[in-house]
Design an enzyme around this catalytic site. Structure first.
Site, PDB file in Angstrom:
ATOM      1  N   GLY A 136       0.795  -1.236   0.000  1.00  0.00           N
ATOM      2  CA  GLY A 136       0.000   0.000   0.000  1.00  0.00           C
ATOM      3  C   GLY A 136       0.814   1.266   0.000  1.00  0.00           C
TER       4      GLY A 136
ATOM      5  N   GLU B 171      21.464   4.721   5.208  1.00  0.00           N
ATOM      6  CA  GLU B 171      21.082   4.138   3.912  1.00  0.00           C
ATOM      7  C   GLU B 171      21.208   5.183   2.792  1.00  0.00           C
ATOM      8  OE1 GLU B 171      17.182   2.406   4.052  1.00  0.00           O
ATOM      9  OE2 GLU B 171      17.001   2.320   1.882  1.00  0.00           O
TER      10      GLU B 171
ATOM     11  N   HIS C  13      27.312   6.278 -26.401  1.00  0.00           N
ATOM     12  CA  HIS C  13      27.610   4.948 -26.963  1.00  0.00           C
ATOM     13  C   HIS C  13      26.787   4.677 -28.231  1.00  0.00           C
ATOM     14  CE1 HIS C  13      29.675   3.871 -23.206  1.00  0.00           C
ATOM     15  NE2 HIS C  13      30.050   2.743 -23.766  1.00  0.00           N
ATOM     16  N   GLY C  14      25.853   5.574 -28.566  1.00  0.00           N
ATOM     17  CA  GLY C  14      25.009   5.342 -29.737  1.00  0.00           C
ATOM     18  C   GLY C  14      24.236   4.036 -29.595  1.00  0.00           C
TER      19      GLY C  14
END
Ligand code: FAD
Length: 382
Positions: A129, A245, A341-342
């Protein structure tokens, strides 16, 4: 900005060598399998990587927070967001609840095996939820004699399918709206406790080698002594560990981004277009300069908050800024590195493709960017 001393750097060399030799060669295989072998945990325990700050009497290394930071930076550089996250959950998101708030008897019982990597930890706060509104959790714990009886379910739990010990947040008393934080407590739950079920393992966009599960608790009886801290004040303790964290998320973000930038620089030096390497084009050079600047800004913000946190200062605002800025930064870096990087950047065979999918989690998990903005705005405006 240099904050680490010679000892930290020696520890860094140990972690880097372990990651390069024992993690990196298996990353693709573990991604395909959707999990990592449990054997990595005792190996990390053997190397002293799993209880860095915990007292030596529990099997820890008794080191400082900066040593923990080195651990997470090196895991972040592994080119496996999954590995980095699984380690972060065990060492700095779940087990600190026991170390900082557990009774002496619980620490003696569980911490040595946690440090040895024989007991893997998970933290279960988020529910189907909702995750952002931690105070609204619905899992109930009702005291019955020497036990608490837990009913409810948890969603998106990292290490959820493979852990041995779960840190479960549950509501002990209902509380009205203004006091709704008050009822939350944290319980230690052993795998195999009757009433505990891993109801499903979830299929994800990224972090695919890290198992993520939904858990269900049905009349699950937990010994009363497995309550961590004082009944009903767990919310504040959960929030305290969230700071750790979120710092870890910052450490992962800039080191993951460093690695992606290194890979992209190597690529643009090699790739030829219009009569020369991409790295000669000014647009490419400037894009890389912008990325390096953003990574450095995230690193400096993280280190500044880390030093204040290590000094015991209240740094909720600063750590929220670290989480917000670093998570957004790593996603900008991911977008641009794939672009540079294409077509190859879109292919599974290139690590940059995995990086982009892994990075996407950083603005969602451990508190979304919107929630970080809410916390910062509250500090500014009340
Ligand atoms: C791969 C993965 C691993 C995870 N591991 C763990 C784990 O180990 N343990 C654990 O307990 N949880 C874990 N989580 C859960 C994670 O922390 C939650 O997904 C996160 O906190 C967001 O909660 P939610 O998904 O319920 O989103 P929601 O809270 O439903 O939010 C949905 C959207 O609404 C926005 N929103 C919510 N409230 C507000 C507001 N007040 N103002 C503006 N915007 C708002 C959010 O920012 C988000 O964009 C994990 C999640 C993933 C995806």
């Amino acid at each position: 900005m240099k904050i680490f001393n010679e000892q930290h750097e020696m520890f860094r060399a140990t972690v880097r060598s372990f990651v390069d030799k024992e993690i990196a060669p298996h990353v693709e295989e573990w991604e395909a399998a959707g999990r990592m072998p449990k054997s990595i945990w005792p190996r990390m325990g053997e190397l002293g990587l799993l209880g860095v700050e915990y007292d030596e009497k529990y099997g820890g290394a008794g080191a400082d927070l900066l040593t923990t930071a080195v651990l997470h930076e090196e895991c972040g550089r592994s080119r496996s967001g999954s590995f980095a996250m699984a380690v972060g959950v065990h060492t700095d998101m779940a087990s600190p609840h026991l170390y900082w708030t557990g009774s002496e008897a619980l620490k003696e019982k569980y911490l040595p095996a946690i440090c040895r990597g024989q007991t893997l930890c998970a933290i279960a706060v988020t529910e189907p939820g909702g995750g952002s509104d931690v105070a609204a959790i619905r899992t109930r714990a009702v005291r019955d004699g020497g036990s608490y009886v837990l009913n409810g379910s948890k969603m998106f739990i990292t290490n959820g399918a493979t852990a041995d010990l779960y840190f479960v947040a549950a509501r002990v008393e209902q509380g009205d709206d203004r006091r709704r934080h008050k009822g939350i407590s944290m319980f230690l739950v052993e795998r195999g406790t009757p009433g505990f079920t891993v109801s499903r393992t979830l299929d994800k966009m990224g972090m695919r080698a890290s198992d993520t599960a939904e858990l269900v608790f049905q009349d699950m009886r937990v010994p009363a002594e497995n309550l961590l801290g004082r009944e009903g004040v767990g919310f504040y303790e959960v929030m305290r560990v969230f700071q750790r964290e979120r710092l870890v998320a910052g450490l992962h973000a800039h080191t993951m981004a460093d690695r992606a930038l290194e890979d992209t620089i190597a690529y643009v030096r090699e790739r030829q277009a219009f009569g020369g390497p991409l790295s000669d084009k000014q647009v490419v050079r400037h894009r890389l300069a912008d990325l390096a600047t953003q990574i450095e800004a995230a690193r400096c913000l993280t280190y500044a908050a880390l030093l204040k946190f290590a000094a015991g200062e209240d740094v909720v605002r600063e750590i929220s800024m670290v989480k917000l800025f670093s998570a957004e930064m790593v996603n900008r870096v991911a977008y641009d590195c794939v672009q540079l990087h294409g077509g190859y950047g879109y292919m599974r065979e290139y690590a940059i493709e995995r990086f982009a999918r892994d990075a996407r989690l950083l603005s969602i998990g451990g508190g979304t960017s919107e929630i970080m903005r809410e916390i910062i705005a509250k500090a500014l405006l009340g």
